[in-house]
Design a protein around this motif. Sequence first.
Motif, PDB file in Angstrom:
ATOM      1  N   SER A 186       5.663  11.993   5.150  1.00  0.00           N
ATOM      2  CA  SER A 186       6.269  11.432   6.367  1.00  0.00           C
ATOM      3  C   SER A 186       5.367  11.705   7.559  1.00  0.00           C
ATOM      4  N   TYR A 187       5.194  10.669   8.395  1.00  0.00           N
ATOM      5  CA  TYR A 187       4.388  10.808   9.604  1.00  0.00           C
ATOM      6  C   TYR A 187       5.092  10.168  10.788  1.00  0.00           C
ATOM      7  N   ASP A 246       7.181   6.947  18.887  1.00  0.00           N
ATOM      8  CA  ASP A 246       6.701   7.374  17.569  1.00  0.00           C
ATOM      9  C   ASP A 246       7.185   6.348  16.551  1.00  0.00           C
ATOM     10  N   VAL A 247       6.247   5.768  15.819  1.00  0.00           N
ATOM     11  CA  VAL A 247       6.588   4.915  14.695  1.00  0.00           C
ATOM     12  C   VAL A 247       6.709   5.850  13.495  1.00  0.00           C
ATOM     13  N   LEU A 248       7.869   5.871  12.878  1.00  0.00           N
ATOM     14  CA  LEU A 248       8.125   6.757  11.741  1.00  0.00           C
ATOM     15  C   LEU A 248       7.764   6.027  10.458  1.00  0.00           C
ATOM     16  N   VAL A 249       6.850   6.620   9.692  1.00  0.00           N
ATOM     17  CA  VAL A 249       6.377   5.969   8.471  1.00  0.00           C
ATOM     18  C   VAL A 249       6.364   6.948   7.307  1.00  0.00           C
ATOM     19  N   ASP A 300       0.819  -1.217   0.000  1.00  0.00           N
ATOM     20  CA  ASP A 300       0.000   0.000   0.000  1.00  0.00           C
ATOM     21  C   ASP A 300       0.853   1.267   0.000  1.00  0.00           C
ATOM     22  N   ARG A 301       2.137   1.131  -0.365  1.00  0.00           N
ATOM     23  CA  ARG A 301       3.084   2.257  -0.417  1.00  0.00           C
ATOM     24  C   ARG A 301       3.299   2.894   0.946  1.00  0.00           C
ATOM     25  N   ILE A 302       3.236   2.078   1.997  1.00  0.00           N
ATOM     26  CA  ILE A 302       3.500   2.534   3.365  1.00  0.00           C
ATOM     27  C   ILE A 302       4.801   1.872   3.799  1.00  0.00           C
ATOM     28  N   THR A 303       5.749   2.690   4.247  1.00  0.00           N
ATOM     29  CA  THR A 303       7.063   2.190   4.621  1.00  0.00           C
ATOM     30  C   THR A 303       7.368   2.554   6.062  1.00  0.00           C
ATOM     31  N   ILE A 304       7.764   1.565   6.835  1.00  0.00           N
ATOM     32  CA  ILE A 304       8.233   1.839   8.190  1.00  0.00           C
ATOM     33  C   ILE A 304       9.684   2.309   8.069  1.00  0.00           C
TER      34      ILE A 304
END
Length: 171
Positions: A124-125, A115-118, A99-103
Amino acid sequence: MVDLDLDSKFLTRASEAAFDLGRDSFRVTTLKLRPRTIEFTHTSGPPEPPLYVEGEPPATDREARRIYDWQPAADAPAWMHMAWLLDDLASWVGPMADDRITIVGIEAPEPDWCDVLVLDGDSSYRVRISLANRREILEFPGMYLRDMLAEGRYRKYLTQDPSLIDLRDIL
């Protein structure tokens, strides 16, 4: 080229280290998937014992944690929730990438949250998750993050900082 299998293995090993060192009063402060690094700090006070949802499994060494369900109870120590979070994220690296989400990593400047950086596409979140003083168990955090970001439901949890998604009262 990103090797998702290596990312997953790294997160699994980081989870094992967080669990093992947590029992000796250490906690994760920073984890990066590029380069694969993890930092710990020693906490003050005696080590907090693990607390499990369904009682302690027959064995809790590294190999047993890969077999038995060792899910932390809601009031388990923060180090144990961190280990559980890392373990769960390890299994969701691939589905998130679909889904184009990267940890990208984890930052835990305080012992009570991280904080989980994604990356969600090009955005960037920082997804803030409670590790201490939880009211409920930390259940399927990787799946929750994937679904929330993929479906755009994260917007209602954005703070004054448009890159911070605060899930401390949600997840």
